[in-house]
Design a protein around this motif. Sequence first.
Motif, short mmCIF file in Angstrom:
data_model
loop_
_atom_site.label_atom_id
_atom_site.label_comp_id
_atom_site.label_asym_id
_atom_site.label_seq_id
_atom_site.Cartn_x
_atom_site.Cartn_y
_atom_site.Cartn_z
N ASP A 124 0.81 -1.22 0.00
CA ASP A 124 0.00 0.00 0.00
C ASP A 124 0.84 1.27 0.00
O ASP A 124 0.32 2.37 -0.16
N PHE A 125 2.17 1.12 0.16
CA PHE A 125 3.03 2.31 0.11
C PHE A 125 3.33 2.63 -1.35
O PHE A 125 3.50 1.74 -2.17
N SER A 126 3.43 3.90 -1.63
CA SER A 126 3.82 4.32 -2.98
C SER A 126 5.34 4.41 -3.02
O SER A 126 5.96 5.05 -2.16
N LEU A 127 5.95 3.75 -4.02
CA LEU A 127 7.42 3.77 -4.13
C LEU A 127 7.95 5.20 -4.30
O LEU A 127 8.87 5.60 -3.57
N PRO A 128 7.36 6.00 -5.21
CA PRO A 128 7.86 7.39 -5.30
C PRO A 128 7.78 8.13 -3.97
O PRO A 128 8.65 8.91 -3.62
N MET A 129 6.71 7.84 -3.20
CA MET A 129 6.57 8.53 -1.92
C MET A 129 7.74 8.19 -1.01
O MET A 129 8.41 9.06 -0.47
N LEU A 130 8.02 6.88 -0.89
CA LEU A 130 9.09 6.46 0.03
C LEU A 130 10.44 7.01 -0.42
O LEU A 130 11.22 7.51 0.39
N GLY A 143 17.45 12.29 11.92
CA GLY A 143 18.54 11.30 12.00
C GLY A 143 18.03 9.93 12.40
O GLY A 143 18.61 8.90 12.03
N ILE A 144 16.92 9.90 13.12
CA ILE A 144 16.33 8.61 13.53
C ILE A 144 15.30 8.15 12.49
O ILE A 144 15.27 6.98 12.10
N THR A 145 14.49 9.11 11.99
CA THR A 145 13.45 8.74 11.01
C THR A 145 14.07 8.17 9.73
O THR A 145 13.54 7.23 9.14
N GLY A 146 15.23 8.72 9.36
CA GLY A 146 15.89 8.31 8.10
C GLY A 146 16.04 6.81 7.96
O GLY A 146 15.47 6.20 7.03
N PRO A 147 16.75 6.15 8.88
CA PRO A 147 16.94 4.70 8.74
C PRO A 147 15.62 3.92 8.79
O PRO A 147 15.45 2.92 8.09
N LEU A 148 14.66 4.41 9.59
CA LEU A 148 13.37 3.69 9.67
C LEU A 148 12.64 3.77 8.34
O LEU A 148 12.12 2.77 7.83
N ALA A 149 12.67 4.98 7.74
CA ALA A 149 12.00 5.15 6.43
C ALA A 149 12.75 4.37 5.35
O ALA A 149 12.16 3.81 4.43
N LEU A 150 14.07 4.32 5.52
CA LEU A 150 14.90 3.58 4.55
C LEU A 150 14.53 2.10 4.57
O LEU A 150 14.47 1.44 3.53
N TYR A 151 14.21 1.58 5.75
CA TYR A 151 13.80 0.16 5.87
C TYR A 151 12.51 -0.08 5.09
O TYR A 151 12.39 -1.05 4.34
N LEU A 152 11.57 0.85 5.21
CA LEU A 152 10.29 0.70 4.47
C LEU A 152 10.56 0.72 2.97
O LEU A 152 10.00 -0.07 2.21
N LEU A 153 11.47 1.62 2.55
CA LEU A 153 11.83 1.71 1.12
C LEU A 153 12.47 0.40 0.67
O LEU A 153 12.17 -0.13 -0.40
N TRP A 154 13.28 -0.17 1.52
CA TRP A 154 13.98 -1.43 1.20
C TRP A 154 12.97 -2.57 1.01
O TRP A 154 13.04 -3.31 0.01
N VAL A 155 12.00 -2.65 1.91
CA VAL A 155 10.97 -3.71 1.80
C VAL A 155 10.17 -3.48 0.53
O VAL A 155 9.88 -4.41 -0.23
N LYS A 156 9.84 -2.23 0.23
CA LYS A 156 9.05 -1.91 -0.97
C LYS A 156 9.82 -2.32 -2.22
O LYS A 156 9.27 -2.92 -3.14
N LEU A 157 11.13 -2.00 -2.24
CA LEU A 157 11.95 -2.34 -3.41
C LEU A 157 12.06 -3.86 -3.57
O LEU A 157 12.02 -4.40 -4.66
N ARG A 158 12.16 -4.57 -2.45
CA ARG A 158 12.37 -6.02 -2.51
C ARG A 158 11.06 -6.76 -2.78
O ARG A 158 11.03 -7.71 -3.52
N ARG A 159 9.96 -6.26 -2.17
CA ARG A 159 8.71 -7.06 -2.23
C ARG A 159 7.67 -6.44 -3.18
O ARG A 159 6.64 -7.06 -3.42
N GLY A 160 7.91 -5.15 -3.57
CA GLY A 160 6.95 -4.51 -4.46
C GLY A 160 5.68 -4.06 -3.77
O GLY A 160 5.50 -4.23 -2.58
#
Lengths: 85, 85
Positions: free
Chosen positions: A35-41, A68-85
């Motif tokens: 449900d996340f939009s890749l461009p958004m992340l 500085g804390i939100t960055g890595p957390l958001a990066l994780y969501l982007l990573w899952v989105k890139l890997r799982r679509g």
Amino acid sequence: MMAWPEALGLMAGALTTTAFVPQVAKTWRTGSAEDFSLPMLAMFVAGVGLWLVYGVLIEAPSVWLANGITGPLALYLLWVKLRRG
Amino acid sequence: MMAWPEALGLMAGALTTTAFVPQVAKTWRTGSAEDFSLPMLAMFVAGVGLWLVYGVLIEAPSVWLANGITGPLALYLLWVKLRRG
């Protein structure tokens, strides 16, 4: 005593930062970011990176700490989105 | 000429704000916010509200502009989550 706007900034940052913890936990559990939009992340992670630099430049701990804390957390969501679509 | 950190803040804000546009478009299309964590959205909307006040207090247009736009967009995602689960 810390200037009160900065205290408000720290509260704002605490909320928008800790907000990502239940999100990362849910995405970790479900393994789904469909449900996340890749461009958004992607844009969000880039923006948070710039906010981090901005916070350092204007010496606003509330801004650089939060991002500085939100960055890595958001990066994780982007990573899952890139890997799982 | 605008102080350069503020220009960076405006770019950061532009990214983290416009990031919500493709997200709202996707959620509007799919009608699904299932992968979003409700606590995340609630905390995020509250935090963005405080960032808006903080930006006004420290007279940082990049902060209040970004959060003044992100707020309603994030509120829409929260609304879909509350209505559709």
